[in-house]
Design a protein around this motif. Structure first.
Motif, short mmCIF file in Angstrom:
data_model
loop_
_atom_site.label_atom_id
_atom_site.label_comp_id
_atom_site.label_asym_id
_atom_site.label_seq_id
_atom_site.Cartn_x
_atom_site.Cartn_y
_atom_site.Cartn_z
N ILE A 123 -2.36 10.96 -0.81
CA ILE A 123 -2.56 10.99 -1.88
C ILE A 123 -4.17 10.91 -2.48
N THR A 124 -5.20 12.12 -3.61
CA THR A 124 -6.30 12.74 -3.54
C THR A 124 -6.79 11.38 -4.75
N ASP A 125 -7.59 12.00 -5.68
CA ASP A 125 -8.27 11.46 -6.21
C ASP A 125 -8.60 12.43 -7.37
N TYR A 126 -7.52 13.37 -7.31
CA TYR A 126 -7.62 13.79 -8.60
C TYR A 126 -5.09 13.93 -9.34
N GLY A 127 -5.39 13.50 -7.85
CA GLY A 127 -3.53 13.78 -8.25
C GLY A 127 -2.79 13.27 -6.33
N GLN A 167 0.79 -1.22 -0.16
CA GLN A 167 -0.04 0.17 0.22
C GLN A 167 1.25 0.69 -0.43
N ASP A 168 2.00 1.48 1.09
CA ASP A 168 2.56 2.09 0.72
C ASP A 168 3.50 2.27 -0.77
N LYS A 169 3.75 1.38 -1.13
CA LYS A 169 5.04 1.47 -2.82
C LYS A 169 3.44 1.97 -3.44
N LYS A 170 2.02 1.86 -3.56
CA LYS A 170 1.70 2.03 -4.55
C LYS A 170 0.82 3.47 -4.74
N ALA A 171 1.51 4.42 -2.81
CA ALA A 171 0.66 5.73 -2.53
C ALA A 171 1.64 6.36 -3.54
N ILE A 172 2.58 5.94 -2.58
CA ILE A 172 4.37 6.85 -3.42
C ILE A 172 4.46 6.90 -4.93
N LYS A 173 4.14 5.59 -5.82
CA LYS A 173 4.41 5.75 -7.32
C LYS A 173 3.35 6.46 -7.28
N ASP A 174 1.92 6.55 -6.59
CA ASP A 174 0.79 7.59 -7.52
C ASP A 174 1.29 8.99 -7.51
N MET A 175 1.94 8.97 -7.25
CA MET A 175 2.69 11.12 -7.03
C MET A 175 3.46 10.72 -9.14
N CYS A 176 3.18 9.94 -9.21
CA CYS A 176 3.87 10.09 -10.98
C CYS A 176 3.23 10.25 -11.98
N VAL A 224 14.57 30.57 17.28
CA VAL A 224 13.88 32.00 17.31
C VAL A 224 12.76 31.82 16.55
N LEU A 225 11.82 31.75 16.77
CA LEU A 225 10.44 31.81 16.06
C LEU A 225 10.36 33.20 15.33
N LEU A 226 10.68 32.95 13.31
CA LEU A 226 10.24 34.46 13.15
C LEU A 226 8.85 34.97 12.75
N ALA A 227 8.34 34.00 11.71
CA ALA A 227 7.11 33.57 11.17
C ALA A 227 6.79 32.05 10.94
N GLN A 228 5.30 31.66 11.21
CA GLN A 228 4.74 31.17 10.37
C GLN A 228 4.05 31.51 9.15
N GLU A 229 3.82 29.93 8.30
CA GLU A 229 3.43 30.06 6.95
C GLU A 229 2.47 28.93 6.70
N LYS A 230 1.79 28.81 5.86
CA LYS A 230 1.30 27.46 5.32
C LYS A 230 0.76 27.67 4.01
N GLY A 231 1.05 25.79 3.62
CA GLY A 231 1.62 26.11 2.16
C GLY A 231 0.55 24.90 1.90
N TRP A 232 0.21 25.17 0.36
CA TRP A 232 -0.79 24.41 0.15
C TRP A 232 0.01 23.92 -1.69
N ASN A 233 0.51 22.93 -2.59
CA ASN A 233 0.93 22.58 -3.31
C ASN A 233 0.06 21.52 -3.94
N THR A 234 -1.19 21.78 -4.77
CA THR A 234 -1.93 20.43 -5.34
C THR A 234 -1.12 20.48 -6.97
N TYR A 235 -0.87 19.77 -6.56
CA TYR A 235 -0.39 18.69 -8.13
C TYR A 235 -1.72 17.69 -8.67
N THR A 236 -2.77 18.48 -10.01
CA THR A 236 -3.47 17.85 -10.36
C THR A 236 -3.24 17.20 -11.73
#
Length: 308
Positions: free
Chosen positions: A187-191, A26-35, A210-222
């Motif tokens: 892994i999502t149904d679109y990518g 299952q792990d390997k399938k999830a990793i290769k689903d990123m291709c 020392v923490l300067l700032a925090q950020e949110k990142g959202w990278n979508t692979y379709t």
């Protein structure tokens, strides 16, 4: 009675091994689903700063067409090379991610272009996958080990680890020097989605971070049709032998004990610019190793730039 007991124990062990093997598949399938070929959107926004006078930086957004190719597909190791397609006319070698099962050898970023190589206890990485992320020139960025989760219809891996500044900021900012990355790859149904919860940290010897700032990142692979990335596929067929030699040369350097400190530039040029002429001539590992060796510095005496 003894036969029954032995049979029961054997059955239990067999079932346990089967479950572990199924989980690994299952792990390997999830990793290769990123291709595949993807339309990507990158979005980052700063969300919090402990100091009230901190001036929040502008949001960052970008989009791209990217091909993710499996260049190694083994039982305990999967390597995925990312290639950017620019304006349907040019291909740029992008980042690489290696996944290694129950891997004990990792590199952790410290600061000032220095990575600490460690060997983790076998029990700590049982059933886990290490993700090792590399720069465009196959030098290190960050790595971390965690368990792939498959539950409630979700398939994701998440880890928190230190890294250098991201490419979108390292030439523009000097107010922090380490990014503590919270990475979640699902892994999502679109990518797939690369979700990030990052801390921008100031790190100095002998002091607490020392923490300067925090950020949110959202990278979508379709995922899109593979034909859209045909240019990248053709490019990789031509250039992959050279980059295989680069990886071979790096492996010699990575097979080390202790820290690895890299010089940021020689003759005012970063490493990837020194690799361009070697790529044109499809240089052998010996020539590549000679160039890489110039960028490996003594961590006690390393400067941000040499050879001016």
């Amino acid at each position: 009675m003894k036969r029954v007991t032995f049979f029961s124990i054997f059955s239990f062990v067999f079932a346990f091994v089967s479950i572990a093997q199924d989980k690994k598949e299952q792990d390997k399938k999830a990793i290769k689903d990123m291709c595949g070929c993807y339309d990507i959107t990158f979005k980052y926004t700063e969300t919090f700063a402990p100091e009230i006078d901190y001036e929040k930086k502008m949001d960052y957004t970008a989009s791209a067409l990217e091909l993710a190719l499996p260049i190694v597909d083994e039982d305990d190791r999967i390597s995925i090379q990312h290639l950017l397609v620019v304006n349907d006319t040019m291909v740029i070698k992008h980042w690489r991610q290696d996944w290694e099962y129950e891997n004990q050898k990792v590199f952790y970023y410290d600061k000032e272009n220095n990575w600490v190589f460690k060997t983790l206890p076998a029990d700590d990485v049982k059933g886990q996958w290490t993700q090792k992320v590399f720069q465009v020139d196959d030098s290190p960025r960050y790595s971390g080990s965690a368990t792939w989760i498959h539950a409630d219809g979700k398939h994701y891996w998440e880890n928190k680890t230190d890294s250098p500044l991201p490419r979108r900021e390292y030439t523009k900012r000097s107010d922090y020097n380490v990014m503590l990355r919270g990475n979640r790859q699902e892994i999502t149904d679109y990518g797939w989605v690369h979700e990030q919860d990052n801390d921008k940290v100031i790190r100095e010897d002998g002091k607490e971070d020392v923490l300067l700032a925090q950020e949110k990142g959202w990278n979508t692979y379709t995922k899109v049709a593979d034909e859209k990335c045909q240019l990248a596929m053709d490019w990789w067929k031509e250039h992959s032998p050279f980059w295989a030699n680069v990886r071979t040369s790096w492996d010699v350097i990575y097979n080390r004990q202790g820290d690895l400190t890299l010089v940021k530039a020689i003759d005012k040029k970063p490493l990837f610019m020194h690799l361009y002429p070697l790529e044109k001539m499809n240089a052998d590992p010996e020539k590549i190793t000679a160039v890489l060796s110039k960028f490996v510095a003594d961590p006690k005496t390393a400067k941000s730039e040499t050879g001016k």
